[in-house]
Design an enzyme around this catalytic site. Sequence first.
Site, PDB file in Angstrom:
ATOM      1  N   ASN A 220     -14.982   8.977 -11.302  1.00  0.00           N
ATOM      2  CA  ASN A 220     -14.445   8.542  -9.862  1.00  0.00           C
ATOM      3  C   ASN A 220     -14.206   9.774  -9.036  1.00  0.00           C
ATOM      4  OD1 ASN A 220     -14.465   5.700 -10.204  1.00  0.00           O
ATOM      5  ND2 ASN A 220     -12.825   5.583 -11.213  1.00  0.00           N
ATOM      6  N   HIS A 225     -15.477   6.133  -6.090  1.00  0.00           N
ATOM      7  CA  HIS A 225     -15.271   4.937  -6.842  1.00  0.00           C
ATOM      8  C   HIS A 225     -16.708   3.785  -6.851  1.00  0.00           C
ATOM      9  CE1 HIS A 225     -11.255   5.376  -7.311  1.00  0.00           C
ATOM     10  NE2 HIS A 225     -10.993   5.417  -6.278  1.00  0.00           N
ATOM     11  N   GLU A 255     -11.409   1.368 -17.758  1.00  0.00           N
ATOM     12  CA  GLU A 255     -12.645   1.954 -18.612  1.00  0.00           C
ATOM     13  C   GLU A 255     -12.781   1.373 -19.925  1.00  0.00           C
ATOM     14  OE1 GLU A 255      -9.945   5.480 -18.912  1.00  0.00           O
ATOM     15  OE2 GLU A 255     -10.359   3.663 -17.343  1.00  0.00           O
TER      16      GLU A 255
END
Length: 351
Positions: A220, A225, A255
């Site tokens: 990220n 993103h 995640e």
Amino acid sequence: MIQSQIVESIDPAATVITKMREQGISSLPRNYALVYEFLNTSDSAFIREYGALGVRPTQSQLDDIGMKFLPHHHGVKVVEETRERISDEMKGMIRLFRQDQATRQRYSDLLGDTSSRMSGQAASGSDALDALVQVLASATGDTLEKAEAIVRQMVDRASEMAQVKSELEEYKRLATVDPITGLSNRRAFDDRLSVVYRDKPSAARHALLIADIDHFKMFNDTYGHQVGDRVLSVVAKVMKSALSEDAFVARTGGEEFAIILEDASLDIARGIADRVRLVVERTSLKNHYEGFDCGRITITLGLCMASDAADAEELYSNADMALYVAKDAGRNQVKAFDTKLKLKKMLRFNR
């Protein structure tokens, strides 16, 4: 010590309310839930879409995001709206039935009256009979036309009811699906995990795997993103491809992924976990058109057999404990829970 006191003094509710005031958001319960989730989520897509709202978003914009990312919070609203639509359709059907009944009654009355008049005027000549026949024919045609119109309206009402049912089914599906990966979401996972211990004899042959994408924050921070979402989607697809159809796979937040296996021994579950890990490890994320290479993606997994826990909550806790042991050991590996891990944790907290 001072820092600890400051952290403990933070009121989450006050933080949410302050954020709502800053954005000019009305104090509806579902808005509060939406802002609270935004302030606490790690879902990059949710963060991005909510952040794009800016100051003074409309209620429609807020509800659109809420329905997409938190559909379970809008359950009452959806059910109420659907109930109103069904109620309206049912009232409409009743009106049509009553109209049809009234039309048929008038026609029946006309038939009876015409029959009496025809009997009484049989000797008055053909002209009177012809007039009565014309009245009867006209009434018959009018009745049939009204009946056809009512049938068409009933078909339309039935079609609308079918549409309502279809929308409800779609809502139920969306309420249990993660929008980024297409996997089951945390709500669906919690429901599925709670079923494991309903049948005690078969529970022992269940296993829970919890997986984390290693160094996900780096994806990220380095690529944005959008690439992070792509990583989540790719990992989900690869994991799904490495598992049998009866394995339950979910994205449980950020995640983190979870896999529930049925009819598996510890050795089988460990083998499946390692196979999933290796398949993900062999997957690289590249985009030749945009010129970036995210390199190798790896995951770390914790495993616990249902026989090593008393209930669903303990099963998840044990698998999570094994996951963090695997992370501490260097990541990109599988660790299975055993009583030694629990003992080590207890000793660590007792120091």
